[in-house]
Design a protein around this motif. Structure first.
Motif: not given
Length: 489
Positions: A34-50, A66-72
């Motif tokens: 669940r932590r990996a999923t939450a991290l991946a979602h948060a990172m995806a939000d930030a990276n999409a905006r950037r 790549a963002t999802t795997l890095l979050g995992m």
């Protein structure tokens, strides 16, 4: 572009959930997942905006994967799970060429275990009481057929979705259609259904992109006799059997009378590949027949037969560590059976990764030990790529995860596991399967890159719209309903 699937970008491209292939009960996600999923979602939000992209556009790109795997990676490392990791530079999350260089490659990919069901087959007319609510597999997940009446939702698991998920939304080149354990009356996929789907691909000038198993339960009346018909009418690439299964609930060993009859008949018919389900036990009944104790014995006795160990003996939910000769199940049971019978790496036993790798993506420590042990003891030329899709949706996430997975140096040095190089991954992805599944050389080298499937894939990916869905049971109730199919008739 407008996306029909998940336009708001709520789904991650690497699917981390409880879905199974219906052969083992769903195992709940742990806090680290669940932590990996939450991290991946948060990172995806930030990276999409950037990158000034919509969230869905970003997640469909290689940077999204790549963002999802890095979050995992981060979640697993923070939890102390450092035996394996997805080898990606941090810049892959934002730099599309870097991400594509790691995740979009051109290996030959031969998936030796694929599944789908016939949504209008005769088996649907004889479902047992309580099996009707199976609609929950696909309802509320974006599959349009899920809104249809009656059993229309089963189209979500049918041939059309199978072809899209496997040949358009993934890099898979060839696939072997396999079968689930069932009585003859209640097969969710018959050999006729499988052959018809293969014919659909042929009409797409698919140059034999689909191969077929012939299902044989030698402890079931009529199956041994039916082998002659299967060999005569269809291009059977291998026989598929389940040693833990039986019409009365009792399984068999391959060196029991039933197993020997199967092997001897396969030899007489000249189709000497036997794919046997080992591991992923169905439950406590006949559990011993799910282990690999018989594999070394029959491999030694029949060196002219290839034994393809589907799932490699892996038991979901039981962590894998360094080889332990005292353990009779899991990967260790397979290794012990081979060692005790003098079956050396590279011989006539092959370890297949269907469902095994999908589950190991949740556990990098076990993943490192499983891959290390199989490559070391079964052989670098004898590990086969399989995904058990369509139960897990498109296998592209499994492909991308395997492309980047690496065993930690500490385990390599301590246990003499091989490092996962591009050359070694290419063997597992497809080259090893060519040793046992006969595919003409001109199909691989000339036709696959140029056929209509390849052309449609190229055109589709200009506006790709993957679903990022899984279809297998995710709860115990769904699992028991699916199990009821095979118990009927």
């Amino acid at each position: 572009m407008r996306y029909l699937n998940d336009p708001e970008g709520t789904r991650l491209p690497i699917k981390l959930d409880t879905a199974t292939n219906g052969e083992f009960a769903p195992i709940p996600l742990a806090p680290v997942h669940r932590r990996a999923t939450a991290l991946a979602h948060a990172m995806a939000d930030a990276n999409a905006r950037r990158l000034r992209m919509t969230r869905r556009t970003f997640l469909v790109s290689a940077c999204g994967a790549a963002t999802t795997l890095l979050g995992m990676n981060k979640a697993y490392a923070d939890a102390g799970r450092r035996g394996g990791f997805f080898e990606l530079p941090e810049e892959a999350a934002l730099d599309l060429p870097v991400a594509r260089s790691k995740l979009d490659r051109n290996e030959f990919i031969f998936d030796v275990q694929g599944h789908f069901v016939n949504p209008t087959g005769a088996w649907t007319r004889d479902l047992p009481p309580g099996a009707a609510p199976l609609k929950s597999f696909t309802a509320n997940q974006g599959c349009a057929a899920a809104a249809g009446p009656g059993l229309a939702y089963l189209r979500c698991l049918g041939a059309d979705e199978f072809i899209k998920d496997v040949f358009l939304d993934s890099d898979t080149d060839l696939v072997v259609l396999s079968f689930v354990p069932s009585t003859r009356k209640s097969e969710p996929l018959t050999i006729e259904d499988a052959a018809a789907t293969a014919h659909i691909v042929e009409k797409m000038k698919g140059t034999h992109r689909m191969l077929l198993h012939g299902r044989v339960n030698p402890n079931q009346e009529g199956d041994l006799e039916a082998m002659d018909m299967l060999a005569e009418r269809y291009r059977i690439a291998a026989w598929k059997t389940y040693t833990q299964w039986g019409p009365d609930g009792k399984g068999f060993f391959l060196d029991d009378d039933a197993g020997i009859k199967l092997i001897e008949k396969a030899r007489r018919l000249g189709i000497r590949n036997i794919a046997v389900h080992k591991g992923l036990p169905f439950g406590p009944k006949s559990y011993e027949h799910s282990t690999c104790v018989d594999i070394g014995r029959v491999a030694k006795r029949y060196p002219d037969v290839n034994f393809l160990i589907y799932h490699s003996g892996f038991v979901a939910g039981k962590p894998e560590g360094p080889y332990d000769p005292r353990r009779s199940e899991g990967i260790d049971g397979l290794v012990t059976s081979l060692t005790e019978n003098g079956v050396r790496p590279g011989a006539n036993v092959y370890a297949e990764l269907g469902s095994t790798w999908r589950f190991l993506m949740r556990d990098p420590d076990s993943a490192a030990h499983v891959l290390g042990k199989l490559l070391k003891h079964v052989g670098e030329d004898n590990v086969l790529w399989g995904t058990d899709s369509i139960w897990y949706g498109s296998p592209q996430d499994q492909i991308q995860a395997f492309r980047t997975f690496q065993i930690a140096d500490a385990l390599v040095e301590q246990h003499r596991y091989p490092k996962l190089t591009p050359a070694l991954r290419a063997k597992v992805f497809g080259r090893n399967a060519l040793k046992i599944y006969a595919v003409p050389e001109d199909v691989v080298k000339k036709h696959l890159p140029r056929d209509r499937v390849a052309q449609e894939r190229l055109e589709y990916r200009e506006h790709a719209d993957p679903s990022f869905l899984t279809y297998g049971p995710k709860t115990r109730r769904e699992f028991l309903n699916l199990r009821a199919w095979g118990a009927s008739g």
